[in-house]
Design an enzyme around this catalytic site. Structure first.
Site, PDB file in Angstrom:
ATOM      1  N   ALA A 157      -0.927   4.344  -1.728  1.00 42.60           N
ATOM      2  CA  ALA A 157      -1.998   4.930  -0.910  1.00 42.60           C
ATOM      3  C   ALA A 157      -1.401   5.736   0.235  1.00 42.60           C
ATOM      4  O   ALA A 157      -1.863   6.846   0.540  1.00 42.60           O
ATOM      5  CB  ALA A 157      -2.905   3.828  -0.348  1.00 42.60           C
TER       6      ALA A 157
ATOM      7  N   ASP B   7      -6.979   0.386   0.540  1.00 44.25           N
ATOM      8  CA  ASP B   7      -5.648   0.907   0.885  1.00 44.25           C
ATOM      9  C   ASP B   7      -5.718   2.333   1.429  1.00 44.25           C
ATOM     10  O   ASP B   7      -5.075   2.658   2.424  1.00 44.25           O
ATOM     11  CB  ASP B   7      -4.739   0.898  -0.356  1.00 44.25           C
ATOM     12  CG  ASP B   7      -4.331  -0.503  -0.761  1.00 44.25           C
ATOM     13  OD1 ASP B   7      -5.012  -1.458  -0.355  1.00 44.25           O
ATOM     14  OD2 ASP B   7      -3.332  -0.641  -1.489  1.00 44.25           O
TER      15      ASP B   7
ATOM     16  N   GLY C 280       0.787  -1.236   0.000  1.00 44.74           N
ATOM     17  CA  GLY C 280       0.000   0.000   0.000  1.00 44.74           C
ATOM     18  C   GLY C 280       0.812   1.275   0.000  1.00 44.74           C
ATOM     19  O   GLY C 280       0.363   2.296   0.527  1.00 44.74           O
ATOM     20  N   SER C 281       2.010   1.255  -0.611  1.00 44.66           N
ATOM     21  CA  SER C 281       2.849   2.459  -0.545  1.00 44.66           C
ATOM     22  C   SER C 281       2.244   3.624  -1.338  1.00 44.66           C
ATOM     23  O   SER C 281       2.363   4.774  -0.920  1.00 44.66           O
ATOM     24  CB  SER C 281       4.277   2.173  -1.011  1.00 44.66           C
ATOM     25  OG  SER C 281       4.282   1.800  -2.357  1.00 44.66           O
TER      26      SER C 281
END
Ligand code: PMV
Length: 289
Positions: A80, A123, A77-78
C-alpha cells in the site's frame, strides 16, 4: 522529477474482526517508502505490478526509483505504501490534480486488482492520511494521534493475508457458535482499549487479550508466540500479532526505557526488530536534490 513517500501501518487492535464489521484500530508507523518519478521518453518497465498499475491508472509513462525503509512481506503495509507514494509522485510530476481522497481510492483499486480482489481499504487509507484510524465496516474515523513507543518484531516467516482470512472464514462456517463470540470479544477489546491510550499498562493488557483471541482464531504461529513472550519478558506492557498472522509480525508496547531491551529480545529470536512510533503525515512530498 518528484519524490513522495508514504508510511507503513500496524493493526493495534481488531484484525480479522474488522472483516466481519467489528471495530479495529490501525496506525501509520514511521518506516517509509520513498518513490521518485521522472518524465521520461524511454521509461524502463517497472518490476512491480503495483507500480505498473499506478502508471496505467494515471495514463502516463515515466521512470521510477524506489527506496524502502519498510521490511516487505511482513504485514506492515509495504504494498500500500509503495502504491500511494508512486501515485502521489506521478500526480505531482505530471500535474494530474488528484486529491488525497482520490489517491487513496485509486491505490485501493490497484491493490485490489493486483491481489485478485483480496484487499481492504485500511492499508491504502492509512498510508495516504497517516495517523490512527478507527475502522468500523466501511467507515473510517481518524483518532487523535498518540505518541507511543512500539517495537515491531518481523518473524521472517512468510504468510498470506488471503489464506489467513479464508481460514478464519472456514472456521466460522464450521463453528459459528464459538467463532462469532470470539470476533465479538475482539470488537469489545478494541472499544475498551480506546479509553486507555493514556494508561499504557491497561492498553498493554488489552493487547495481550487481543493476542490470545487471535490465537483462538487459529492465526498464531510458534515463531510469533516466541516473539510475543520474549517481548513481554523483556518488559513490554503488552504484545500481540499485528495483521493477518500465521507469520508476519508482532507489535509490542514498551516503556521508553525498555525499548532497546525488547528489541534485543526480539532479535535474539532470529527476528528483525523495528523501533517505531506513530506517523502523522501520511503521503508526503520530499525534497529532491
Ligand atoms: O496482514 P495485513 O497487514 O494485510 O492485515 C490483514 C488484516 C485483516 O483484518 C486480517 C484483513 C483485512 O483486510 O482487514
Amino acid at each position: 522529477m518528484a519524490t513522495w513517500s508514504a508510511p507503513g501501518k500496524v493493526f493495534l487492535f481488531g484484525e480479522h474482526a474488522v472483516v466481519y464489521g467489528k471495530p479495529g484500530v490501525a496506525m501509520a508507523i514511521k518506516p517509509r517508502i520513498y518513490v521518485t518519478v521522472r518524465k521520461s521518453r524511454n521509461p524502463t518497465r517497472a518490476k512491480s505490478p503495483y507500480i505498473e498499475g499506478c502508471f496505467r491508472e494515471m495514463g502516463v509513462r515515466g521512470s521510477v526509483y524506489v527506496r524502502s525503509m519498510l521490511p516487505s512481506s511482513s504485514g506492515l503495509g509495504s504494498s500500500a505504501a509503495v502504491t500511494v507514494a508512486t501515485l502521489s509522485a506521478i500526480n505531482d510530476e505530471f500535474r494530474i490534480g488528484y486529491s488525497r481522497d482520490e489517491i487513496a481510492s485509486a491505490a485501493y483499486g490497484i491493490e485490489k486488482k493486483v491481489q485478485k480482489g483480496k484487499a481492504s481499504t485500511t492499508d491504502t487509507y492509512v498510508a495516504t492520511f497517516g495517523g490512527m484510524v478507527l475502522i468500523t465496516g466501511d467507515s473510517k474515523r481518524r483518532l487523535p494521534p498518540v505518541n507511543m513507543h512500539l517495537v515491531v518484531g518481523c518473524s521472517q516467516v512468510s504468510h498470506s493475508t488471503a489464506k489467513m482470512v479464508g481460514q478464519v472464514g472456514d472456521m466460522r462456517n464450521k463453528h459459528p457458535g464459538i467463532v462469532n463470540p470470539i470476533l465479538d470479544a475482539i470488537g469489545e477489546v478494541t472499544m475498551s482499549a480506546l479509553h486507555t491510550f493514556a494508561k499504557p499498562k491497561e492498553f498493554g493488557c488489552y493487547m495481550d487479550i487481543n493476542h490470545a483471541l487471535l490465537e483462538a482464531l487459529g492465526v498464531g504461529h510458534p515463531a510469533l508466540t516466541r516473539l510475543v513472550l520474549a517481548a513481554r519478558a523483556a518488559g513490554a506492557y503488552g504484545a500481540k500479532i499485528t495483521g493477518a498472522g500465521g507469520g508476519g509480525s508482532i507489535i509490542a508496547l514498551c516503556p521508553k526505557r525498555a525499548k532497546s531491551r525488547v528489541a534485543g529480545a526480539i532479535e535474539s529470536c532470529d527476528a528483525r526488530a523495528v523501533l517505531t512510533t506513530i506517523d502523522t503525515d501520511g503521503a508526503r512530498k520530499e525534497r529532491t536534490a
